[in-house]
Design an enzyme around this catalytic site. Structure first.
Site, PDB file in Angstrom:
ATOM      1  CD  GLU A  98      -1.723  -2.394   1.335  1.00 25.93           C
ATOM      2  OE1 GLU A  98      -0.589  -2.616   1.833  1.00 25.93           O
ATOM      3  OE2 GLU A  98      -2.520  -3.289   1.040  1.00 25.93           O
ATOM      4  CG  HIS A 168     -11.775  -7.908   6.092  1.00 26.22           C
ATOM      5  ND1 HIS A 168     -11.101  -8.666   7.015  1.00 26.22           N
ATOM      6  CD2 HIS A 168     -11.164  -8.124   4.901  1.00 26.22           C
ATOM      7  CE1 HIS A 168     -10.122  -9.320   6.405  1.00 26.22           C
ATOM      8  NE2 HIS A 168     -10.126  -9.013   5.130  1.00 26.22           N
TER       9      HIS A 168
END
Lengths: 363, 440
Positions: A98, A168
């Site tokens: 990322e 999540h």
């Protein structure tokens, strides 16, 4: 496959679907699009995003889309068909990193390309925090405008999904709300998502575009097929009322709309405001409303301490102090990481929000 | 069979692949360097992405620290070219510009360092010992190539034409600084000279350089990106990200590592256990070279070739330039607390890039003399002192500029805060250094 087995499969799918719908903590009600935006098509949230990116790549030859797994269409199918249409040099996978995705995106933007980066889950945006906060947000300021990465947009799925647990389900808006120089946007619906994504892509500042993942398929609307943008930093009054202002964003707006209906049954008139943009946020619309109603409830899924509701509450109490009839209420996730099976007890659901409405009205 | 890269600056990777194919009849299943849409397959013994053959001997690979990657050199310590075939045959004009820029850099550093000690500027970083890494590489690039730097590359700016007054105005944070005094000294930037503004966090520029190279490959082919960083910064996660992205996405980027021996007080042997930064290159699939960073012509040759390959083959190239940081890390550092005077003296006197180059132009190329050298020093000093005297006199930027350039336009909240600041400062002006600044 035999008819019997086929019908059993259909039945079990139906059961699974309605179970999921029953467990969903909100009810999505589509908006009607503005009539002046032209012909529409039924699209869910993720298709509206694909449509926005399609328009962007069609009209801007510098535009590129990149991130983990975007080439085959993305884990949430948001980029389906785009690589086939625009080529592998414009829609491509990156290595699993990322900080690299965002750093790469900043560089591409600085070099003049429209860079649409995808971070697979907002929970994983944190390795890129340095690049986002120390670099992207400060690029223009520190160079006196000689260099900037306004062409960067980072899109990422966020929010509770029913079973996402710690990693999540997060919505990291609070960390980025504290990083001036960024824009942070969180659309509540497909029509909003398309217009706001196009606005972010075209905005000359680096944008973080948070997509509540539970809405990807659950939210369907008649979305204008043409090219349109919606304004950033403008909150929207979705329902007018006189007794209490309800403030939220993303999925929580749909919870609030239902809370307003439930409250109406008890004779309480609620005004519902969608902040839409977290940074820079539209304090004016909010304060005008609270000055009128005298009461407010602010709500978000993220934990309450250090959460964005604190920022909104502090501003409200300063600007509307003499008009307040009750303390500002916040209904948020508790100060815990996001639990799995205990999610229904963690979430700021409609019953907690409704209770808060009653508290401020009866203060 | 080992994966040996034949450094012909040609197609070492493809050569190895074809060797495997020919010798063992193996089906390679790697991606080709440029994406041709060939899909990798996994059948039987062939794992996706790695061509290989199998062995039955249990043996670990020991990183061979005796046979480290060699250092490419053109000039010896007397400034003589060792191998005539490596002479880039630069014109006298280029050579003299190279030398003059190095001297000017040294003299500017000396005066600005003193300026900090006298409290005239808040902070400074010198470039002593690394002049050849700056000038050699900058001279090998084109002006349109985009530079991402760390903070010890002022010579690159100087080569490109950044003026003394521009250096000073940034350090003095006055009204002529395009960033309106928002950053600490030495955080230079220039849009005209394609030098991206410096930021303090280390290695953040590296994945950005990869992204910029990718974008420019599509929109401005023929333009390369160079990214400078130190051996310390190479330990950051962003360095790993940058190498991997540039390699997998075929970005025409030169990664130029100034391995100067120290990251503040941390010596290189505490920074890594392997063979420096160069040994990492092949792990990423990058073409790599290690050069003598104190040898201007070696740096020049390597950078020139790296640029050519990066652009022709759309791939990143890693250059590790071995050098030495002669000065302190910055004006906040006293390096005598962690290194010996003996060590310092060697690199200042014996293996000094400026001296080596001066010997080359004076003794080998006969285009320079001791008299000219003395005159140059005097001229440079005069120019630097003129520039800094002027910079010192200029006003600092208006306090209202605190709020500009956060966004492209001032948002509502910042307009409000700017107004509040102005009101407060006007009401309490005696507590604020307004005389040194342009009006509120």
């Amino acid at each position: 496959m035999s008819l019997l087995r086929q019908s059993r499969n259909i039945l079990s799918n139906l059961k699974a679907k309605s179970l999921a719908k029953r467990l969903m903590h909100f009810k999505f009600e589509p908006d009607n699009p503005s009539t002046n935006l032209g012909p529409t098509e039924n699209m869910n949230y993720l298709k509206a995003l694909t449509n926005a990116m399609d328009i962007s790549l069609e009209n801007d030859p510098t535009a590129i889309i990149f991130g983990e797994d975007v080439a085959f269409g993305g884990v949430f199918r948001c980029t389906v068909g785009l690589r086939e249409k625009y080529g592998s040099d414009r829609v491509f996978n990156t290595p699993l990193c990322e900080q690299g995705i965002v750093g790469f995106g900043i560089g591409a933007a600085v070099a003049g390309s429209t860079a649409i980066a995808e971070i697979q889950f907002a929970d994983y945006i944190l390795p890129a925090f340095d690049q986002i906060v120390n670099e992207a947000a400060k690029y223009r300021y520190r160079s006196g405008g000689l260099f900037e990465c306004g062409k960067l947009t980072i899109r990422t799925p966020c929010g509770a999904v029913g079973h996402g647990a710690l990693y999540h389900s997060q919505t990291p808006e609070a960390y980025f709300a504290h990083s001036t120089g960024l824009k942070v946007v969180i659309p509540r619906s497909p029509i909003q998502a398309k217009g706001l994504l196009l606005a972010c892509i075209r905005d000359d500042n680096p944008c973080i575009f948070l997509e509540p993942k539970i809405l990807y398929r659950a939210a369907e609307e008649e979305v204008p097929v043409g090219d349109y943008t919606l304004p950033l930093s403008q909150a929207e009054v979705l329902r007018e009322g006189s007794d209490v202002t309800l403030i939220g964003y993303g999925t929580q707006i749909h919870v609030l709309k239902e809370v307003a209906e439930l409250a109406a049954k008890d004779g309480i008139s609620c005004e519902v405001i969608d902040l839409v943009t977290i940074l820079p946020w539209d304090a004016d619309t909010v304060c005008t409303s609270v000055s009128k109603t005298g009461r407010c409830v602010i709500t978000h899924e993220s934990p309450v301490t250090g959460g964005f509701a604190g920022e909104v509450a502090a501003t409200i109490q300063k600007e509307c102090f003499l008009n307040l009839e009750a303390p500002v209420e916040r209904v948020c996730g508790y100060d815990t990481p996001f639990p799995h099976v205990l999610e229904p007890f963690f979430m700021p659901d409609k019953w907690r929000c409704l209770q808060a409405v009653k508290n401020v009205v009866n203060y | 069979m080992s994966m040996r890269h034949f450094i012909k600056f040609g197609k070492p990777y493809l050569h190895t692949r074809s060797l495997l194919r020919g010798k063992y009849g193996l089906q390679t299943c790697t991606h080709v360097a440029k994406s041709t849409g060939v899909q990798p397959t996994s059948d039987g013994n062939n794992f996706i992405g790695i061509p290989h053959n199998c062995v039955t001997k249990l043996e670990f690979l020991e990183p061979k620290m005796e046979n480290t990657i060699p250092v490419y050199q053109v000039l010896d310590s007397d400034g003589k070219i060792i191998d005539e075939t490596q002479d880039p045959k630069l014109s006298d004009e280029i050579l003299l510009k190279m030398y003059k820029d190095m001297k000017m850099l040294n003299i500017m550093d000396g005066i600005m360092y003193s300026a900090q000690r006298q409290g005239r500027i808040s902070f400074y970083m010198t470039n002593y010992g690394e002049e050849a890494t700056h000038i050699g590489s900058a001279a090998a690039l084109e002006m349109r190539d985009l530079v991402f730097a760390q903070y010890r590359e002022a010579g690159v700016l100087m080569w490109r034409g950044f003026r003394l007054d521009q250096f000073m105005d940034q350090c003095y944070a006055n009204i002529n600084d395009p960033a309106s005094g928002k950053q600490m000294p030495v955080h230079y930037g220039s849009k005209d000279l394609n030098f991206v503004t410096i930021s303090s966090p280390l290695a953040t520029q590296m994945p950005q350089a990869a992204g910029a190279a990718y974008a420019l490959k599509r929109t401005n082919p023929g333009t390369c990106v160079i990214c400078y960083f130190g051996e310390g910064a190479a330990s950051e996660g962003d360095a790993h990200a940058a190498f991997n992205f540039a390699a997998t996405l075929d970005a025409p980027c030169i990664f130029f590592c100034r391995n100067n021996g120290y990251a503040i007080s941390t010596p290189a042997h505490e920074q890594y256990r392997g063979d420096g930064i160069a040994s990492r290159g092949s792990g990423y699939g990058m073409l790599t070279i290690r050069v003598d960073g104190n040898d201007t012509l070696a740096v020049y040759n390597a950078t020139r070739k790296a640029r050519q390959i990066a652009l022709e083959e759309s791939r990143p190239v890693l250059i590790e330039a071995m050098t030495y940081r002669v000065g302190d890390h910055s004006t906040s550092d006293d390096s005598s607390t962690y290194r010996t005077t003996g060590e310092l003296e060697y690199w200042t006197k014996t293996n000094n890039p400026v001296t080596r180059f001066e010997r080359y132009i004076t003794n080998q190329r006969n285009c320079w003399s001791a008299e000219e050298d003395e005159k140059l020093s005097k001229d440079c000093s005069k120019q630097v002192i003129e520039a800094f005297t002027a910079a010192e006199k200029r006003l600092k930027p208006s306090p209202s500029l605190v709020f500009t350039d956060v966004y492209d336009e001032l948002p509502v909240n910042l307009k409000e805060q700017q107004k509040q600041m102005r009101e407060h400062v006007s009401a309490h002006s005696q507590h604020y250094p307004l005389k040194r600044h342009e009006p509120l």
